[in-house]
Scaffold this motif. Structure first.
Motif, mmCIF file in Angstrom:
data_model
loop_
_atom_site.group_PDB
_atom_site.id
_atom_site.type_symbol
_atom_site.label_atom_id
_atom_site.label_comp_id
_atom_site.label_asym_id
_atom_site.label_seq_id
_atom_site.Cartn_x
_atom_site.Cartn_y
_atom_site.Cartn_z
ATOM 1 N N LEU A 232 -27.333 13.144 -48.268
ATOM 2 C CA LEU A 232 -27.609 12.101 -46.749
ATOM 3 C C LEU A 232 -26.398 12.100 -46.224
ATOM 4 O O LEU A 232 -26.219 11.433 -45.278
ATOM 5 C CB LEU A 232 -27.831 10.826 -47.335
ATOM 6 N N GLY A 233 -25.369 13.213 -46.665
ATOM 7 C CA GLY A 233 -24.250 13.311 -45.694
ATOM 8 C C GLY A 233 -22.966 12.375 -46.283
ATOM 9 O O GLY A 233 -21.895 12.351 -45.380
ATOM 10 N N THR A 336 -28.194 1.638 -47.726
ATOM 11 C CA THR A 336 -27.937 3.474 -47.157
ATOM 12 C C THR A 336 -28.026 3.559 -46.042
ATOM 13 O O THR A 336 -26.831 4.194 -45.699
ATOM 14 C CB THR A 336 -29.409 3.999 -48.059
ATOM 15 N N LEU A 337 -28.717 2.851 -45.249
ATOM 16 C CA LEU A 337 -28.539 3.288 -43.461
ATOM 17 C C LEU A 337 -27.115 2.961 -43.174
ATOM 18 O O LEU A 337 -26.478 3.746 -42.347
ATOM 19 C CB LEU A 337 -29.702 2.214 -42.971
ATOM 20 N N LEU A 338 -26.542 1.815 -43.604
ATOM 21 C CA LEU A 338 -25.388 1.417 -43.259
ATOM 22 C C LEU A 338 -24.115 2.331 -43.861
ATOM 23 O O LEU A 338 -23.245 2.990 -43.253
ATOM 24 C CB LEU A 338 -24.854 -0.055 -43.916
ATOM 25 N N ALA A 339 -24.285 2.830 -45.265
ATOM 26 C CA ALA A 339 -23.549 3.979 -45.602
ATOM 27 C C ALA A 339 -23.626 5.225 -44.828
ATOM 28 O O ALA A 339 -22.495 5.954 -44.495
ATOM 29 C CB ALA A 339 -23.724 4.109 -47.296
ATOM 30 N N VAL A 340 -24.773 5.614 -44.365
ATOM 31 C CA VAL A 340 -24.983 6.712 -43.780
ATOM 32 C C VAL A 340 -24.353 6.677 -42.384
ATOM 33 O O VAL A 340 -23.596 7.655 -41.975
ATOM 34 C CB VAL A 340 -26.357 7.215 -43.655
ATOM 35 N N MET A 341 -24.384 5.717 -41.796
ATOM 36 C CA MET A 341 -23.895 5.502 -40.477
ATOM 37 C C MET A 341 -22.408 5.623 -40.488
ATOM 38 O O MET A 341 -21.664 5.987 -39.748
ATOM 39 C CB MET A 341 -24.394 4.356 -39.559
ATOM 40 N N MET A 342 -21.816 4.829 -41.521
ATOM 41 C CA MET A 342 -20.422 4.692 -41.416
ATOM 42 C C MET A 342 -19.836 6.133 -41.814
ATOM 43 O O MET A 342 -18.839 6.557 -41.471
ATOM 44 C CB MET A 342 -19.914 3.701 -42.827
ATOM 45 N N ASP A 343 -20.558 6.810 -42.790
ATOM 46 C CA ASP A 343 -19.970 8.167 -43.257
ATOM 47 C C ASP A 343 -19.909 8.936 -42.178
ATOM 48 O O ASP A 343 -19.170 9.949 -42.037
ATOM 49 C CB ASP A 343 -20.571 8.694 -44.331
ATOM 50 N N ALA A 344 -21.023 9.196 -41.148
ATOM 51 C CA ALA A 344 -21.143 10.099 -40.246
ATOM 52 C C ALA A 344 -20.508 9.840 -38.931
ATOM 53 O O ALA A 344 -20.126 10.611 -38.180
ATOM 54 C CB ALA A 344 -22.711 9.949 -39.833
ATOM 55 N N TYR A 345 -19.733 8.571 -38.775
ATOM 56 C CA TYR A 345 -19.113 8.183 -37.815
ATOM 57 C C TYR A 345 -17.635 8.955 -37.638
ATOM 58 O O TYR A 345 -16.782 8.988 -38.593
ATOM 59 C CB TYR A 345 -18.663 6.714 -37.652
ATOM 60 N N THR A 346 -17.468 9.577 -36.457
ATOM 61 C CA THR A 346 -16.578 10.398 -36.176
ATOM 62 C C THR A 346 -15.853 10.449 -34.724
ATOM 63 O O THR A 346 -16.720 10.071 -33.763
ATOM 64 C CB THR A 346 -16.920 11.754 -36.214
ATOM 65 N N GLU A 347 -14.528 10.269 -34.535
ATOM 66 C CA GLU A 347 -13.964 10.130 -33.252
ATOM 67 C C GLU A 347 -13.373 11.567 -32.862
ATOM 68 O O GLU A 347 -12.713 12.158 -33.675
ATOM 69 C CB GLU A 347 -13.206 9.002 -33.106
ATOM 70 N N LYS A 348 -13.403 12.024 -31.517
ATOM 71 C CA LYS A 348 -13.030 13.349 -31.335
ATOM 72 C C LYS A 348 -12.595 13.166 -29.876
ATOM 73 O O LYS A 348 -12.933 12.437 -29.028
ATOM 74 C CB LYS A 348 -14.101 14.224 -31.012
ATOM 75 N N THR A 349 -11.302 13.542 -29.653
ATOM 76 C CA THR A 349 -10.359 13.541 -28.303
ATOM 77 C C THR A 349 -10.783 14.725 -27.410
ATOM 78 O O THR A 349 -10.732 15.861 -27.840
ATOM 79 C CB THR A 349 -9.086 13.457 -28.387
ATOM 80 N N VAL A 357 -17.245 9.309 -29.326
ATOM 81 C CA VAL A 357 -17.918 9.227 -30.591
ATOM 82 C C VAL A 357 -18.905 10.084 -30.929
ATOM 83 O O VAL A 357 -19.732 10.580 -30.127
ATOM 84 C CB VAL A 357 -18.526 7.737 -30.860
ATOM 85 N N ILE A 358 -18.899 10.796 -32.205
ATOM 86 C CA ILE A 358 -20.061 11.635 -32.521
ATOM 87 C C ILE A 358 -20.434 11.037 -33.941
ATOM 88 O O ILE A 358 -19.803 10.859 -34.968
ATOM 89 C CB ILE A 358 -19.300 13.101 -32.810
ATOM 90 N N LEU A 359 -21.668 10.896 -34.015
ATOM 91 C CA LEU A 359 -22.284 10.675 -35.379
ATOM 92 C C LEU A 359 -22.912 11.631 -36.093
ATOM 93 O O LEU A 359 -23.933 12.349 -35.717
ATOM 94 C CB LEU A 359 -23.476 9.537 -35.122
ATOM 95 N N LYS A 360 -21.964 12.009 -36.886
ATOM 96 C CA LYS A 360 -22.339 13.380 -37.572
ATOM 97 C C LYS A 360 -23.551 13.276 -38.541
ATOM 98 O O LYS A 360 -23.414 13.678 -39.851
ATOM 99 C CB LYS A 360 -21.102 14.167 -38.248
ATOM 100 N N LEU A 361 -24.555 12.739 -38.219
ATOM 101 C CA LEU A 361 -25.530 12.566 -39.280
ATOM 102 C C LEU A 361 -26.107 13.868 -39.773
ATOM 103 O O LEU A 361 -26.352 14.776 -39.056
ATOM 104 C CB LEU A 361 -26.993 11.931 -38.720
#
Ligand code: ATP
Length: 461
Positions: A232-233, A336-349, A357-361
């Motif tokens: 699930l990433g 599971t949904l919360l863990a998936v979103m937390m782990d996918a959360y990325t910031e890029k400059t 914000v990029i959600l790398k799902l």
């Protein structure tokens, strides 16, 4: 990278339509949440992934969808009426209601109020977590004959259907039954966004085995779940195992291993960063035994005089009859949904120094797989072509059309909700019948002919 805290995900969820506070226009309802347009897609994709993996890709699992309200006897004999409770304490200083088993202790071993720090707490008393209701039009609210509960777990619906499924599917041990459904617990201290709520959804498997195989198969389920969770990433560094101690084990369990996720990375004490994503229990033969009419206690009295069925299993190989042991992997959709979103959360400059914000799902879970964007919305041919492409993609994958902003803004919006591909239709597209496909994570762009677009996306999804 993952989200710095749950709050970041809660605010993204509200801003973009994943999860809203429930009953908001009436001031909300403590710790209740509604899943918006993107949240329902994400949750559905998680459930689909689980069902595919647990039911379709194996050949030893059957599905089930049992009732939420069951005969009260189920909860009597399962032990829930007497033991499904949390130790409740009140803080005499700040009047908070707390779960004693979640509190820290001071040097003298006294429990500390998590709200104000006082150790002046009442003695613990058991608080039953089952939601009560009554059945039937004529019943008075306190009529014991009409009393019923909303299920606090989906598991019991599976146990009481063991024989139905066994007989109709002609299964042999080991085999399992999978179910996805709502469960309700009147939690003393709900909170942390969707982590702990009073209404939630579970994905449970009850896996029936011979007693002598239980340890080996328990370990196999643990290993299998770690793999599925990673698929699930969710990164390995944010997952760890926790073996429940003898004091923590539920009355029916011989061994329970929890899989924890790092839900609280902001906490300085590393130990406190983790909490339960799921549990995998060896429930022994407890459940099928207590719901059966035959077993007797030490005095020769039937332990369950209300059951009309015997849930034992006859093994044709050994000619033995026994109550199967049960391995129960139980995981919450919401956690599971919360863990998936937390782990996918990325910031890029960006080059301009802006934070995006990029959600790398993983593509399988992304609520939207492709967004089709016209470069010029005042050019009817471009708009028409973009809409046609969206329509063409939709039957095979979830696609949207959006022209409500400049292209930079549209890309940023899709990145934030995890859409893996943006498909841009520009002036050249009208000439060369090709579009630009932009990749969410790398921001790289490729020119793809419209004829090849469907298969191009399908391969990468
Ligand atoms: P906890 O210790 O966090 O209260 P539990 O051990 O009581 O959880 P189980 O009875 O093992 O939980 O339930 C199985 C799974 O159901 C949990 O691992 C979790 O994913 C989910 N779950 C349980 N209670 C809740 C809740 N109140 N809100 C959201 N999910 C829940």
């Amino acid at each position: 990278m993952s989200a710095p805290n749950i709050e970041t995900i809660a605010s993204l969820s509200k801003r973009r339509g994943f999860v809203f506070p429930a009953s908001d226009i009436y001031g909300g309802l403590g710790s209740s949440w509604d899943y918006g347009p993107l949240g329902v897609e994400l949750a559905n994709n998680i459930k689909k992934s689980w069902w595919n993996w647990a039911v379709y890709e194996r050949d030893d699992i059957e599905g089930l969808d049992s009732s939420i309200i069951l005969n009260r006897s189920v909860w009597k004999y399962s032990g829930h009426e007497t033991t499904f409770s949390d130790p409740l304490v009140d803080c005499r200083s700040c009047k908070s209601r707390l779960r004693q088993d979640k509190l820290d202790t001071d040097d003298a071993g006294k429990f500390i109020c998590s709200n104000c720090g006082s150790t002046d707490l009442t003695e613990p008393r058991p608080f039953n977590l089952m939601f009560r209701t009554t059945i039937g039009a004529v019943s008075a609210d306190d009529d014991p004959a009409a009393l019923a509960y909303l299920r606090p777990e989906t598991a019991q619906g599976i146990f009481i259907n063991f024989k139905n499924v066994l007989d109709t599917s002609r299964r042999k041990l080991p085999f399992g039954i999978a179910q996805i459904g709502k469960a309700f617990r009147n939690e003393v201290t709900p909170g942390n966004f969707i982590f702990r709520t009073r209404e939630f959804e579970q994905m449970e498997i009850e896996y029936f085995v011979r007693p002598d195989e239980v340890q080996k198969l328990h370990q196999e389920w643990l290993d299998a779940y770690l793999e599925w969770i990673k698929s699930l990433g969710i990164s390995a560094e944010n997952i760890k195992l926790y073996e429940q101690s003898a004091e923590e084990l539920a009355h029916y369990s011989e061994r329970t291993v929890d899989i924890l996720y790092r839900y609280f990375p902001e906490r300085s004490d590393e130990e406190k960063q983790w909490d339960e994503l799921m549990g995998i229990a060896n429930r022994t033969d407890y459940d099928l035994r207590v719901h059966s009419k035959k077993p007797e206690d030490a005095d020769g009295k039937r332990i369950n005089p209300d059951s009309t069925e015997d849930l034992s299993y006859f093994d044709p190989q050994t000619n033995e009859r026994f109550y199967p042991y049960i391995i129960e992997p139980s995981i919450g959709v919401n956690r599971t949904l919360l863990a998936v979103m937390m782990d996918a959360y990325t910031e890029k400059t960006t080059e301009k120094g802006e934070t995006r914000v990029i959600l790398k799902l993983v593509p399988e879970l992304a609520p939207i797989k492709a967004a089709v964007l016209p470069l010029a919305k005042n050019k009817p041919e471009i708009v028409e072509m973009a809409k046609r492409i969206k329509k063409d993609l939709q039957p095979s994958l979830r696609a949207v059309y959006d022209d409500t902003g400049g292209i930079g803004k549209l890309y940023a919006r899709q990145d934030e909700i995890g859409t893996p591909f943006c498909v841009t239709v520009d002036h050249e597209s009208l000439e060369d019948n090709a579009v630009t496909v932009r990749h969410r994570d790398s921001w790289e762009q490729e020119r793809v002919s419209t004829d090849a677009l469907k298969s191009y996306l399908a391969e990468r999804l």
